[in-house]
Motif scaffolding. Sequence first.
Motif, short mmCIF file in Angstrom:
data_model
loop_
_atom_site.label_atom_id
_atom_site.label_comp_id
_atom_site.label_asym_id
_atom_site.label_seq_id
_atom_site.Cartn_x
_atom_site.Cartn_y
_atom_site.Cartn_z
N VAL A 91 0.77 -1.25 0.14
CA VAL A 91 0.04 -0.01 -0.07
C VAL A 91 0.93 1.21 -0.15
CG1 VAL A 91 -1.88 1.26 1.36
CG2 VAL A 91 -1.74 -1.11 1.28
N SER A 92 0.47 2.28 -0.89
CA SER A 92 1.61 3.28 -0.87
C SER A 92 1.18 4.15 0.43
CB SER A 92 0.89 4.31 -1.95
OG SER A 92 1.48 5.63 -1.93
N SER A 93 2.35 4.62 0.88
CA SER A 93 2.43 5.29 2.23
C SER A 93 1.51 6.85 2.19
CB SER A 93 3.74 5.60 2.80
OG SER A 93 4.32 6.19 1.74
N GLU A 94 1.47 7.44 1.05
CA GLU A 94 0.79 8.56 0.85
C GLU A 94 0.04 8.18 -0.53
OE1 GLU A 94 1.27 11.50 2.52
OE2 GLU A 94 2.58 10.41 3.98
N PRO A 95 -1.29 9.18 -0.54
CA PRO A 95 -1.96 9.16 -1.87
C PRO A 95 -1.27 9.31 -3.07
CG PRO A 95 -3.06 10.21 0.08
CD PRO A 95 -1.71 9.95 0.48
N TRP A 96 -1.43 8.65 -4.07
CA TRP A 96 -0.55 9.03 -5.32
C TRP A 96 -1.54 9.14 -6.35
CZ3 TRP A 96 -0.27 6.40 -10.01
CH2 TRP A 96 0.78 6.93 -10.81
N PHE A 97 -1.65 10.28 -7.28
CA PHE A 97 -2.31 10.26 -8.40
C PHE A 97 -1.68 10.31 -9.59
CE2 PHE A 97 -4.47 12.06 -4.81
CZ PHE A 97 -5.96 11.98 -5.06
N SER A 98 -2.33 9.67 -10.61
CA SER A 98 -1.74 9.44 -12.04
C SER A 98 -2.01 10.78 -12.79
CB SER A 98 -2.32 8.22 -12.55
OG SER A 98 -3.63 8.57 -13.19
N VAL A 99 -2.65 11.65 -12.40
CA VAL A 99 -3.13 12.74 -13.00
C VAL A 99 -2.70 14.07 -12.03
CG1 VAL A 99 -4.85 12.04 -14.37
CG2 VAL A 99 -5.55 12.54 -12.00
N ASP A 100 -2.68 15.47 -12.93
CA ASP A 100 -2.44 16.41 -11.97
C ASP A 100 -3.42 17.51 -11.66
OD1 ASP A 100 0.11 15.82 -11.55
OD2 ASP A 100 0.84 16.32 -13.51
N SER A 101 -4.29 17.77 -12.66
CA SER A 101 -5.19 18.82 -12.44
C SER A 101 -6.36 18.34 -11.49
CB SER A 101 -5.84 19.19 -13.82
OG SER A 101 -7.16 18.11 -14.06
N PRO A 102 -6.95 19.42 -10.79
CA PRO A 102 -7.81 19.11 -9.76
C PRO A 102 -9.18 18.36 -10.39
CG PRO A 102 -7.10 21.37 -9.66
CD PRO A 102 -6.33 20.86 -10.65
N LYS A 103 -9.59 18.73 -11.74
CA LYS A 103 -10.55 18.06 -12.08
C LYS A 103 -10.31 16.54 -12.33
CE LYS A 103 -14.84 17.78 -14.01
NZ LYS A 103 -15.81 17.79 -13.07
N GLU A 104 -9.22 16.23 -12.74
CA GLU A 104 -8.60 14.88 -13.22
C GLU A 104 -8.71 14.21 -11.73
OE1 GLU A 104 -6.46 14.85 -17.22
OE2 GLU A 104 -5.32 15.88 -15.48
N ARG A 105 -8.00 14.82 -10.91
CA ARG A 105 -7.78 14.08 -9.50
C ARG A 105 -9.36 13.50 -8.94
NH1 ARG A 105 -3.03 15.52 -5.67
NH2 ARG A 105 -1.37 15.26 -7.05
N GLU A 106 -10.26 14.70 -9.15
CA GLU A 106 -11.49 14.46 -8.64
C GLU A 106 -12.28 13.09 -9.44
OE1 GLU A 106 -15.76 16.78 -9.38
OE2 GLU A 106 -14.18 17.90 -8.53
N LEU A 107 -11.89 13.08 -10.78
CA LEU A 107 -12.40 11.99 -11.46
C LEU A 107 -11.61 10.68 -10.84
CD1 LEU A 107 -12.66 13.45 -15.06
CD2 LEU A 107 -14.27 12.70 -13.61
N ALA A 108 -10.33 10.64 -10.81
CA ALA A 108 -9.63 9.77 -10.21
C ALA A 108 -10.18 9.27 -9.05
CB ALA A 108 -8.32 9.87 -10.17
N LEU A 109 -10.42 10.20 -7.89
CA LEU A 109 -10.96 9.67 -6.72
C LEU A 109 -12.45 8.78 -6.98
CD1 LEU A 109 -10.21 12.74 -4.66
CD2 LEU A 109 -9.57 10.58 -4.09
#
Length: 139
Positions: A91-109
């Motif tokens: 398990v990753s020790s910190e949240p990791w996102f494959s995308v950078d923009s806030p909108k894309e992060r929202e979609l990733a979540l």
Amino acid sequence: MKNRPQTLAEVAERADALETFGPEFQDWLHTIRSTHNRASIQRAIATEPQILRGRFPGGDVADAWLAAYAEYVATSAKIQAPNWASDASRVSSEPWFSVDSPKERELALRDSPPAFRNRNLFTPRIDLPLRLIAGRPPK
């Protein structure tokens, strides 16, 4: 010219930094895309990859990524996920996102499959077009 890794364990064995992990993992995806039966998929994920946490910065993300894909591939192929994939060290020790923009992060979540979300990895898209062929494998 080197051969593509056939297993997730080979991906980990060949990776000495995130910069080498990515291309090795992409090569493994290419291998898995050409796999058309469950037995081959099982072999590709069965052997536990060495732990990369501590081997290079971001190794914990690579460990989580390998486990997430092992589970995701198994679920997609309707086979048993390997036991190693559920280990807490994956398990990753910190949240990791494959995308950078806030909108894309929202979609990733929102859209990250459970295999990834449960390992603190968030990505809106998973690259895994499996094409299993019905019937027995050729002899």
